[in-house]
Design a protein around this motif. Structure first.
Motif, mmCIF file in Angstrom:
data_model
loop_
_atom_site.group_PDB
_atom_site.id
_atom_site.type_symbol
_atom_site.label_atom_id
_atom_site.label_comp_id
_atom_site.label_asym_id
_atom_site.label_seq_id
_atom_site.Cartn_x
_atom_site.Cartn_y
_atom_site.Cartn_z
ATOM 1 N N HIS A 151 1.683 12.773 0.293
ATOM 2 C CA HIS A 151 1.492 11.840 1.390
ATOM 3 C C HIS A 151 0.441 10.795 1.038
ATOM 4 C CE1 HIS A 151 -0.712 10.741 5.177
ATOM 5 N NE2 HIS A 151 0.513 10.386 5.519
ATOM 6 N N THR A 152 -0.660 11.240 0.414
ATOM 7 C CA THR A 152 -1.727 10.319 0.024
ATOM 8 C C THR A 152 -1.236 9.321 -1.010
ATOM 9 O OG1 THR A 152 -3.394 12.021 0.450
ATOM 10 C CG2 THR A 152 -4.034 10.177 -0.961
ATOM 11 N N TYR A 153 -0.617 9.808 -2.062
ATOM 12 C CA TYR A 153 -0.213 8.933 -3.161
ATOM 13 C C TYR A 153 0.847 7.922 -2.713
ATOM 14 C CZ TYR A 153 -2.418 12.587 -6.049
ATOM 15 O OH TYR A 153 -3.290 13.488 -6.605
ATOM 16 N N LEU A 154 1.823 8.395 -1.968
ATOM 17 C CA LEU A 154 2.886 7.491 -1.513
ATOM 18 C C LEU A 154 2.350 6.474 -0.514
ATOM 19 C CD1 LEU A 154 5.716 10.147 -1.189
ATOM 20 C CD2 LEU A 154 5.612 8.298 -2.889
ATOM 21 N N THR A 155 1.419 6.909 0.329
ATOM 22 C CA THR A 155 0.784 5.965 1.254
ATOM 23 C C THR A 155 0.094 4.848 0.485
ATOM 24 O OG1 THR A 155 0.460 7.620 2.999
ATOM 25 C CG2 THR A 155 -1.001 5.708 3.025
ATOM 26 N N HIS A 156 -0.630 5.210 -0.559
ATOM 27 C CA HIS A 156 -1.319 4.198 -1.363
ATOM 28 C C HIS A 156 -0.329 3.234 -2.008
ATOM 29 C CE1 HIS A 156 -4.267 2.339 -3.958
ATOM 30 N NE2 HIS A 156 -3.430 2.503 -4.960
ATOM 31 N N ILE A 157 0.726 3.749 -2.587
ATOM 32 C CA ILE A 157 1.704 2.880 -3.260
ATOM 33 C C ILE A 157 2.355 1.929 -2.267
ATOM 34 C CG2 ILE A 157 3.917 2.854 -4.467
ATOM 35 C CD1 ILE A 157 3.028 5.466 -5.838
ATOM 36 N N VAL A 158 2.727 2.432 -1.107
ATOM 37 C CA VAL A 158 3.358 1.574 -0.107
ATOM 38 C C VAL A 158 2.396 0.491 0.358
ATOM 39 C CG1 VAL A 158 4.248 1.540 2.256
ATOM 40 C CG2 VAL A 158 5.037 3.292 0.652
ATOM 41 N N ARG A 159 1.154 0.865 0.607
ATOM 42 C CA ARG A 159 0.177 -0.089 1.126
ATOM 43 C C ARG A 159 -0.217 -1.143 0.082
ATOM 44 N NH1 ARG A 159 -4.280 3.543 4.537
ATOM 45 N NH2 ARG A 159 -2.878 4.183 6.232
ATOM 46 N N GLU A 160 -0.296 -0.742 -1.177
ATOM 47 C CA GLU A 160 -0.858 -1.627 -2.197
ATOM 48 C C GLU A 160 0.142 -1.957 -3.301
ATOM 49 O OE1 GLU A 160 -4.797 -1.176 -3.367
ATOM 50 O OE2 GLU A 160 -5.486 -0.354 -1.457
ATOM 51 N N TYR A 161 1.406 -1.891 -2.995
ATOM 52 C CA TYR A 161 2.457 -2.115 -3.990
ATOM 53 C C TYR A 161 2.269 -3.433 -4.738
ATOM 54 C CZ TYR A 161 7.227 -2.226 -5.894
ATOM 55 O OH TYR A 161 8.322 -2.283 -6.741
ATOM 56 N N ASP A 162 1.879 -4.478 -4.035
ATOM 57 C CA ASP A 162 1.741 -5.801 -4.652
ATOM 58 C C ASP A 162 0.406 -6.011 -5.342
ATOM 59 O OD1 ASP A 162 4.303 -6.647 -3.821
ATOM 60 O OD2 ASP A 162 3.526 -7.203 -1.845
ATOM 61 N N THR A 163 -0.534 -5.112 -5.182
ATOM 62 C CA THR A 163 -1.876 -5.301 -5.747
ATOM 63 C C THR A 163 -2.329 -4.084 -6.552
ATOM 64 O OG1 THR A 163 -2.859 -4.517 -3.674
ATOM 65 C CG2 THR A 163 -2.585 -6.907 -3.925
ATOM 66 N N LEU A 164 -1.402 -3.364 -7.118
ATOM 67 C CA LEU A 164 -1.742 -2.171 -7.886
ATOM 68 C C LEU A 164 -2.524 -2.527 -9.146
ATOM 69 C CD1 LEU A 164 1.746 -0.441 -7.641
ATOM 70 C CD2 LEU A 164 -0.367 0.452 -6.629
ATOM 71 N N ALA A 165 -3.396 -1.633 -9.558
ATOM 72 C CA ALA A 165 -4.103 -1.793 -10.824
ATOM 73 C C ALA A 165 -3.126 -1.628 -11.978
ATOM 74 C CB ALA A 165 -5.215 -0.754 -10.935
ATOM 75 N N PRO A 166 -3.449 -2.174 -13.161
ATOM 76 C CA PRO A 166 -2.568 -1.967 -14.322
ATOM 77 C C PRO A 166 -2.271 -0.496 -14.594
ATOM 78 C CG PRO A 166 -4.137 -3.704 -14.801
ATOM 79 C CD PRO A 166 -4.558 -3.108 -13.470
ATOM 80 N N VAL A 167 -3.271 0.370 -14.408
ATOM 81 C CA VAL A 167 -3.097 1.814 -14.548
ATOM 82 C C VAL A 167 -3.746 2.484 -13.344
ATOM 83 C CG1 VAL A 167 -3.615 3.877 -15.902
ATOM 84 C CG2 VAL A 167 -3.123 1.717 -17.064
ATOM 85 N N THR A 168 -3.020 3.394 -12.709
ATOM 86 C CA THR A 168 -3.584 4.164 -11.607
ATOM 87 C C THR A 168 -3.631 5.634 -12.000
ATOM 88 O OG1 THR A 168 -2.712 2.636 -9.934
ATOM 89 C CG2 THR A 168 -3.370 4.815 -9.189
ATOM 90 N N ALA A 169 -4.792 6.230 -11.841
ATOM 91 C CA ALA A 169 -4.935 7.677 -11.998
ATOM 92 C C ALA A 169 -4.934 8.290 -10.607
ATOM 93 C CB ALA A 169 -6.220 8.019 -12.739
ATOM 94 N N PHE A 170 -3.908 9.069 -10.301
ATOM 95 C CA PHE A 170 -3.812 9.773 -9.030
ATOM 96 C C PHE A 170 -4.337 11.192 -9.245
ATOM 97 C CE2 PHE A 170 -0.518 6.508 -8.585
ATOM 98 C CZ PHE A 170 -0.739 6.045 -7.292
ATOM 99 N N VAL A 171 -5.398 11.550 -8.532
ATOM 100 C CA VAL A 171 -6.003 12.866 -8.741
ATOM 101 C C VAL A 171 -6.386 13.499 -7.410
ATOM 102 C CG1 VAL A 171 -6.912 12.265 -11.026
ATOM 103 C CG2 VAL A 171 -8.345 11.935 -9.008
ATOM 104 N N GLN A 172 -6.474 14.806 -7.435
ATOM 105 C CA GLN A 172 -6.975 15.543 -6.287
ATOM 106 C C GLN A 172 -8.500 15.521 -6.298
ATOM 107 O OE1 GLN A 172 -5.099 19.324 -6.928
ATOM 108 N NE2 GLN A 172 -3.189 18.707 -5.943
#
Length: 225
Positions: free
Chosen positions: A50-71
């Motif tokens: 839920h957290t990761y998908l929320t972030h992608i949806v919200r920031e799809y157009d402004t994502l960093a070149p590399v995203t580290a998704f971690v707990q």
């Protein structure tokens, strides 16, 4: 370079002060009743998916070149030599960024399972009560079918089964924002993870980010190869 990486953290009540030592920009999404200062609050549903998908949806157009998704505490599964350190995590992320690796699960191991997530530990007596979906199988093939409208493989090899991984902006954008909105809707339909939808995503991240745009075309006809 550090500016090419952003760390997205799915926190519940973990001590995330280690992020200040990591050396990368970070954003914390907090699902606890004791939020970390500066974190973005989210309802405590849907596991880290839920957290990761929320972030992608919200920031799809402004994502960093590399995203580290971690707990909030990712260190138990980064090394087969015991609990890892912040330096270990920093080195792993730096290697991914330097090499331009499109996707990398951060656990030291890979997990193999069938379409029901077997073998899994959701029926072990000692785990009773730890998860709402205890005693049930994990709908890996079912969620795969919902996402891709394709025949699921007989065996899944999960490269990010602990819910910790790095992925490039280009690989995320292989799929349209609407794909992630739909994926998020599947998680929201099982908010307490009683059907183990969140557990299924832990076994599917490497396929979600595998770059196979052909899987998008039936549901999203405008997808480019």
């Amino acid at each position: 370079m550090a500016d090419d990486v952003r760390v997205i953290v799915a926190r519940y009540r973990e001590d995330v002060s280690w992020l200040r030592e990591l050396g990368y920009p970070f954003l914390i999404y907090d699902k606890s009743d004791d939020p970390f200062p500066g974190a973005v609050p989210l309802p405590n549903i849907g596991r880290e998916a839920h957290t990761y998908l929320t972030h992608i949806v919200r920031e799809y157009d402004t994502l960093a070149p590399v995203t580290a998704f971690v707990q909030g505490d990712p260190f138990d599964h980064l090394s087969d030599h015991g609990r890892a350190t912040v330096d270990d995590l920093r080195r792993i992320i730096a290697d991914v960024a330097d090499r331009g690796t499109p996707f990398k699960g951060l656990a030291w191991f890979r997990l193999k399972c069938d379409g029901l997530g077997r073998p899994h530990d959701l029926r072990k007596p000692e785990n009773r009560g730890r998860w709402a979906g205890w005693g049930r199988d994990i709908p890996v093939a079912e969620i795969f079918g919902h996402l891709f409208q394709a025949e699921p493989p007989v065996q899944f090899i999960a490269r990010a089964a602990t819910g910790n991984f790095c992925v490039t902006r280009e690989r995320i954008r292989t799929r349209p924002r609407a794909f992630y909105e739909y994926a998020l809707s599947l998680v929201l339909a099982d908010p307490q993870d009683e059907n183990n939808t969140g557990h299924a995503f832990e076994r599917l991240w490497q396929l979600i980010f595998n770059g196979n745009a052909a899987w998008n075309r039936d549901r999203y006809p405008g997808t480019e190869a």
